[in-house]
Design an enzyme around this catalytic site. Sequence first.
Site, PDB file in Angstrom:
ATOM      1  N   GLY A  97       0.831  -1.190   0.000  1.00  0.00           N
ATOM      2  CA  GLY A  97       0.000   0.000   0.000  1.00  0.00           C
ATOM      3  C   GLY A  97       0.866   1.240   0.000  1.00  0.00           C
ATOM      4  N   ALA A  98       0.248   2.370   0.324  1.00  0.00           N
ATOM      5  CA  ALA A  98       0.943   3.657   0.270  1.00  0.00           C
ATOM      6  C   ALA A  98       2.075   3.747   1.279  1.00  0.00           C
ATOM      7  CB  ALA A  98      -0.051   4.784   0.500  1.00  0.00           C
ATOM      8  N   TYR A  99       1.891   3.183   2.460  1.00  0.00           N
ATOM      9  CA  TYR A  99       2.909   3.315   3.512  1.00  0.00           C
ATOM     10  C   TYR A  99       3.332   1.984   4.128  1.00  0.00           C
ATOM     11  CZ  TYR A  99      -1.159   2.915   6.575  1.00  0.00           C
ATOM     12  OH  TYR A  99      -2.286   2.473   7.199  1.00  0.00           O
ATOM     13  N   ALA A 100       2.804   0.877   3.619  1.00  0.00           N
ATOM     14  CA  ALA A 100       3.132  -0.424   4.227  1.00  0.00           C
ATOM     15  C   ALA A 100       3.059  -1.543   3.198  1.00  0.00           C
ATOM     16  CB  ALA A 100       2.173  -0.711   5.372  1.00  0.00           C
ATOM     17  N   VAL A 121       2.567  -6.018   3.264  1.00  0.00           N
ATOM     18  CA  VAL A 121       2.233  -7.180   4.088  1.00  0.00           C
ATOM     19  C   VAL A 121       2.947  -8.384   3.496  1.00  0.00           C
ATOM     20  CG1 VAL A 121       0.387  -8.666   4.961  1.00  0.00           C
ATOM     21  CG2 VAL A 121      -0.003  -6.199   4.731  1.00  0.00           C
ATOM     22  N   ASP A 160     -11.541  -0.393   4.266  1.00  0.00           N
ATOM     23  CA  ASP A 160     -10.658  -1.110   3.350  1.00  0.00           C
ATOM     24  C   ASP A 160     -10.907  -2.603   3.490  1.00  0.00           C
ATOM     25  OD1 ASP A 160      -8.701  -1.610   1.501  1.00  0.00           O
ATOM     26  OD2 ASP A 160      -7.047  -1.441   2.926  1.00  0.00           O
TER      27      ASP A 160
END
Length: 162
Positions: free
Chosen positions: A45-48, A50, A156
């Site tokens: 994602g934008a900042y992480a 998984v 989300d």
Amino acid sequence: DLTASARKEAAILARRKKKKSPSATSLASNTFQELYSLGEVLGEGAYARVQTCVNIFTGVEYAVKIIDKAKVEDMNDITREIEIMQSMDHPNVIKLYEIYDEPKKMNLIMELVTGGSLLDEILTSGCSAERGSRIIFKQIACALQYLHKQGIVHRDLKVCVA
């Protein structure tokens, strides 16, 4: 058929009960890198991102959300997300087990859900998946009802088949 779906759901719940969170007494002062081995990337994602990870002492596989603090606009949003996740206790809501807060990143050790997305399952299985999907959608509705009763709106939602 519904019986097979019910058996599958029972197996998922049994696996969840077998999976134990990493022991609170186990090496609490250790770093994420000393306790876990990283696996495949599940999403970004934008900042992480998984990834899968395995506790090297127990062999139990988890998901880890690796948050890049430099990309986070407001760490209060992350703190709120963690507080919400820690307060959740529902069979259809991902569990947060551990947090490793480091200077540049934060690692959130979470329950791993495997099986892929529901959409992929329906597309590959065709109509036969529709009957089984009813059970999954009921689980989603139950989880959302639980979240809403807690005053939480999920922005989300990800649907995976376990």
